[in-house]
Design an enzyme around this catalytic site. Structure first.
Site, PDB file in Angstrom:
ATOM      1  N   LEU A 195     138.924 -31.199  66.085  1.00  0.00           N
ATOM      2  CA  LEU A 195     137.948 -30.023  66.204  1.00  0.00           C
ATOM      3  C   LEU A 195     137.987 -29.893  67.497  1.00  0.00           C
ATOM      4  O   LEU A 195     138.248 -30.406  68.783  1.00  0.00           O
ATOM      5  CB  LEU A 195     136.552 -30.575  65.652  1.00  0.00           C
ATOM      6  CG  LEU A 195     136.527 -31.321  64.366  1.00  0.00           C
ATOM      7  CD1 LEU A 195     135.217 -31.825  63.967  1.00  0.00           C
ATOM      8  CD2 LEU A 195     137.017 -29.860  63.093  1.00  0.00           C
ATOM      9  N   SER A 196     137.343 -28.754  68.020  1.00  0.00           N
ATOM     10  CA  SER A 196     137.106 -28.101  69.180  1.00  0.00           C
ATOM     11  C   SER A 196     136.620 -29.365  70.015  1.00  0.00           C
ATOM     12  O   SER A 196     136.723 -29.193  71.340  1.00  0.00           O
ATOM     13  CB  SER A 196     136.371 -27.088  69.361  1.00  0.00           C
ATOM     14  OG  SER A 196     135.128 -27.012  69.019  1.00  0.00           O
ATOM     15  N   GLU A 197     135.562 -29.917  69.343  1.00  0.00           N
ATOM     16  CA  GLU A 197     134.825 -30.962  70.593  1.00  0.00           C
ATOM     17  C   GLU A 197     134.531 -32.216  69.536  1.00  0.00           C
ATOM     18  O   GLU A 197     134.160 -32.075  68.299  1.00  0.00           O
ATOM     19  CB  GLU A 197     133.375 -30.562  71.055  1.00  0.00           C
ATOM     20  CG  GLU A 197     133.590 -29.289  71.872  1.00  0.00           C
ATOM     21  CD  GLU A 197     134.241 -29.727  73.284  1.00  0.00           C
ATOM     22  OE1 GLU A 197     134.429 -30.764  73.719  1.00  0.00           O
ATOM     23  OE2 GLU A 197     134.419 -28.757  73.992  1.00  0.00           O
ATOM     24  N   THR A 198     134.618 -33.310  70.169  1.00  0.00           N
ATOM     25  CA  THR A 198     133.913 -34.729  69.564  1.00  0.00           C
ATOM     26  C   THR A 198     133.011 -35.124  70.387  1.00  0.00           C
ATOM     27  O   THR A 198     133.467 -35.142  71.656  1.00  0.00           O
ATOM     28  CB  THR A 198     135.236 -35.657  69.112  1.00  0.00           C
ATOM     29  OG1 THR A 198     135.866 -35.121  68.149  1.00  0.00           O
ATOM     30  CG2 THR A 198     134.515 -37.024  68.764  1.00  0.00           C
TER      31      THR A 198
END
Length: 259
Positions: free
Chosen positions: A44-47
């Site tokens: 995902l774009s961010e964790t």
């Protein structure tokens, strides 16, 4: 080792809207390579990862490729998990981050994040930037991202940038923005430099977009929409040298990481 994990659609009122982020609550920090590997696996774009400390929580954000200094939607997602999944019962959460101390509180617009304001400055247009975006003419400013300002909202959904030509530009990413009809302004954000082709809703970009549009429109409370095929909505406000960014979120998935 087993770790809880949540996938949250941030800046969304229902699943499949807004920007998905993974959130992993931790009791103590794992080594950096493990954190980066989890983020890469999530893809995902961010964790976001957080651990408790004496002031609240330490919070870190990872794209599939790198750790970043600031992420809005994963901060919103983390606060949403704390308040709606982990029984955090105070009105304000304090996070210690690479961008300093950030706070998130309950508000009429969902959860309100208190972020540093980063007004964009005039800059020379990088060679190839507008061609890579497929835009003939625009104003270009610089903050953490290049801010590309166009006047026709209808062009925003039809952008198909050449990401290979955006990669390697000096700034973190590129935000293309225009005045909106149903909201005060709209935008899309592209970040191949940090391993994110397009981020549906980028809270951190609004630390620069908000002061620009606040000055241009002569108002301190603004509504915003970001995204192409997938969209989300934000409420933004100027507060001195801070930007208040608000939104809602929904938990899409709960799970367990096995290490």
């Amino acid at each position: 080792m087993q770790l809880p994990i949540y996938q949250v659609d941030a800046f969304a009122s229902r699943p499949f809207e807004g920007n998905p982020a993974a959130v992993c609550p931790l009791d103590a920090w794992l080594d950096d390579q493990t954190l980066q590997s989890i983020a890469a696996e999530n893809n995902l774009s961010e964790t976001a990862f957080f651990v408790p400390d004496e002031h609240g929580y330490q919070l870190r954000w990872f794209t599939p490729e790198v750790e970043v200094d600031l992420c809005g939607h994963a901060t919103l997602a983390s606060a949403w998990v704390l308040m709606h999944e982990l029984n955090y019962d105070k009105d304000v959460i304090h996070f210690s981050t690479r961008s300093g101390r950030l706070s998130v509180k309950r508000s009429a617009h969902g959860l309100e994040m208190d972020f540093p304001c980063r007004p964009p400055q005039s800059c020379a247009v990088p060679d190839g930037l507008l061609d890579a975006l497929g835009i003939e003419a625009a104003s270009v400013l610089s903050a953490d991202d290049y801010i590309v300002v166009i006047e026709d909202e209808s062009l925003i959904p039809h952008l198909h940038p050449d990401l290979s030509r955006l990669q390697g530009l000096p700034n973190r990413g590129v935000a293309v923005t225009a005045p909106g009809k149903e909201v005060d302004f709209v935008s899309r954000w592209f970040g191949p430099n940090v391993g994110v082709s397009e981020d549906p809703v980028t809270g951190s970009a609004h630390t620069a977009l908000t002061p620009y549009w606040a000055q241009r429109l002569g108002k301190n409370q603004l509504s915003a929409r970001q995204g192409g095929a997938r969209r989300g909505y934000l409420h933004c406000a100027m507060a001195g040298d801070r930007v208040l960014i608000s939104g809602t979120a929904v938990v899409y998935m709960r799970g367990t990481v096995y290490l």
